[in-house]
Scaffold this active site. Structure first.
Site, PDB file in Angstrom:
ATOM      1  N   LYS A   1       3.021 -52.410   3.845  1.00 34.56           N
ATOM      2  CA  LYS A   1       1.794 -53.137   3.536  1.00 34.56           C
ATOM      3  C   LYS A   1       2.073 -54.612   3.234  1.00 34.56           C
ATOM      4  O   LYS A   1       1.247 -55.312   2.690  1.00 34.56           O
ATOM      5  CB  LYS A   1       1.094 -52.459   2.351  1.00 34.56           C
ATOM      6  CG  LYS A   1       0.695 -51.017   2.678  1.00 34.56           C
ATOM      7  CD  LYS A   1      -0.284 -50.480   1.664  1.00 34.56           C
ATOM      8  CE  LYS A   1       0.282 -49.310   0.906  1.00 34.56           C
ATOM      9  NZ  LYS A   1      -0.624 -48.849  -0.159  1.00 34.56           N
ATOM     10  N   PRO A  46      -6.402 -52.195   2.162  1.00 29.38           N
ATOM     11  CA  PRO A  46      -5.753 -52.220   3.480  1.00 29.38           C
ATOM     12  C   PRO A  46      -4.467 -51.388   3.473  1.00 29.38           C
ATOM     13  O   PRO A  46      -3.696 -51.448   2.529  1.00 29.38           O
ATOM     14  CB  PRO A  46      -5.432 -53.707   3.672  1.00 29.38           C
ATOM     15  CG  PRO A  46      -6.295 -54.439   2.690  1.00 29.38           C
ATOM     16  CD  PRO A  46      -6.502 -53.506   1.552  1.00 29.38           C
ATOM     17  N   GLU A  47      -4.278 -50.596   4.526  1.00 32.16           N
ATOM     18  CA  GLU A  47      -3.051 -49.806   4.637  1.00 32.16           C
ATOM     19  C   GLU A  47      -2.235 -50.336   5.810  1.00 32.16           C
ATOM     20  O   GLU A  47      -2.557 -51.376   6.380  1.00 32.16           O
ATOM     21  CB  GLU A  47      -3.414 -48.320   4.748  1.00 32.16           C
ATOM     22  CG  GLU A  47      -4.210 -47.913   3.502  1.00 32.16           C
ATOM     23  CD  GLU A  47      -4.487 -46.432   3.358  1.00 32.16           C
ATOM     24  OE1 GLU A  47      -3.793 -45.613   3.973  1.00 32.16           O
ATOM     25  OE2 GLU A  47      -5.403 -46.096   2.593  1.00 32.16           O
ATOM     26  N   ARG A  95      -4.021 -42.679  -8.649  1.00 33.10           N
ATOM     27  CA  ARG A  95      -4.690 -43.004  -7.390  1.00 33.10           C
ATOM     28  C   ARG A  95      -5.673 -41.878  -7.071  1.00 33.10           C
ATOM     29  O   ARG A  95      -5.560 -40.774  -7.591  1.00 33.10           O
ATOM     30  CB  ARG A  95      -3.648 -43.122  -6.258  1.00 33.10           C
ATOM     31  CG  ARG A  95      -2.485 -44.054  -6.571  1.00 33.10           C
ATOM     32  CD  ARG A  95      -2.896 -45.514  -6.654  1.00 33.10           C
ATOM     33  NE  ARG A  95      -3.495 -45.992  -5.442  1.00 33.10           N
ATOM     34  CZ  ARG A  95      -2.808 -46.414  -4.372  1.00 33.10           C
ATOM     35  NH1 ARG A  95      -1.494 -46.416  -4.405  1.00 33.10           N
ATOM     36  NH2 ARG A  95      -3.435 -46.834  -3.303  1.00 33.10           N
TER      37      ARG A  95
END
Ligand SMILES: [Zn+2]
Length: 313
Positions: free
Chosen positions: A51, A2-3, A276
């Site tokens: 976030k 989720p961002e 990432r």
């Protein structure tokens, strides 16, 4: 993962269900927080910062220890956490053995259940900065886009460009520069601007425009459950490059690629960064791609290609 858009939508739903109402039942299924008593406190507001979700609770009306202090329950969804809200009823409270439950907060009307949360903390509201004070400006804050705001895009770009040698993709993912962008919006915004994620940020002619593009993409998706950066909501059509390695670029047709990008930690004593994923089109996005080994990549979810081992995150 989720961002900022998903987190803001979750916080909004929690705020609607909980704010202004007294908790009739509350339980934190988290190490060291299991004995905490929150029932009887009124939730004053629920808000998102980057976030992170902050659920603020008024001081208790009883004379419990520390009851005169306003508290903040801090949660982070990390990889696959969520908050689910349902009408309070005979079956809305999660069974004690139900796997994945990390928190449950109920009032007379609504029950919110936090599933597989990545972080859960309880602090005095006056000490919230110990949890989120290290973060840069929130990209979805109402006044973020105002260049005159002291805690908006101007400050975010100042932080992003502090070290001109940092890859722009890594700089955008570092929540200390600005809060709310994850790998999805990093990849999508940089594709949209035609910039390789590994381009040193000092070489990017207009970083303000990049941040503004990311902000618009996030803001558009706060109000809908299915994020899309292409404007197309159909399955498989919602993004330009993210999670599309091995598939043809929507603009030029050559295969989209994925490689790792290292986000550096600035804490003292920590030298290793966090790896990432960065998805990109080697033709549409100008700039270096130093961590791409150049091998063929099969589409995600198929066997035989290196790209298949990367999950959306
Ligand atoms: Zn392309």
């Amino acid at each position: 993962m989720p961002e900022g858009d998903t987190v803001r939508r979750s916080a909004g739903r929690l705020h609607q269900a909980l704010a202004g109402r007294e908790l009739t039942r509350a339980e934190l299924r988290w190490p060291n927080l299991g004995a905490v008593q929150l029932a009887g406190r009124t939730v004053t507001e629920v808000l998102a910062y980057g976030k992170h979700i902050l659920t603020r609770l008024a001081p208790a009306t009883t004379d419990a220890p520390d009851g005169d202090v306003a508290l903040t329950l801090h949660s982070h969804l990390r990889m696959d956490g969520s908050w689910r809200v349902a009408a309070t009823g005979p079956s809305s409270w999660p069974h004690p053995n139900r796997p994945g439950v990390r928190a449950a907060l109920a009032n007379a009307e609504w029950t919110a259940v936090g599933m597989t949360l990545g972080m859960l903390d309880l602090v005095a509201t006056a000490e919230e900065s110990t949890l989120v004070g290290h973060l840069g400006p929130d990209i979805l804050a109402d006044d973020f886009a105002d260049p005159a705001s002291p805690w908006g895009i101007t400050e975010a770009v100042r932080r992003l460009t502090t070290d001109p040698a940092t890859a722009i993709g890594a700089a955008l993912l570092d929540q200390r520069n600005l809060a709310g962008i994850g790998t999805f919006y990093m990849s999508e915004a940089l594709f949209s601007k035609g910039i390789s994620p590994w381009t040193p940020i000092g070489d990017v002619s207009d970083p303000v425009a990049v941040v503004d593009r990311a902000r618009r993409m996030l803001a558009t998706n706060v109000v809908r459950a299915t994020p899309s950066t292409t404007g197309d909501l159909r399955n498989g059509q919602r993004q330009y490059v993210h999670a599309r390695s091995g598939q043809p670029c929507r603009r030029c047709g050559i295969p989209v690629r994925v490689a790792m990008i290292e986000v550096h930690r600035r804490s003292p004593g920590q030298t290793a960064g966090i790896e990432r994923t960065a998805f990109y089109c080697p033709r549409c996005q100008v700039g270096p791609t130093p961590t791409d080994d150049g091998r063929a990549q099969a589409p995600l979810g198929t066997s035989g290609g290196r790209g298949g081992s990367y999950r959306k995150g």
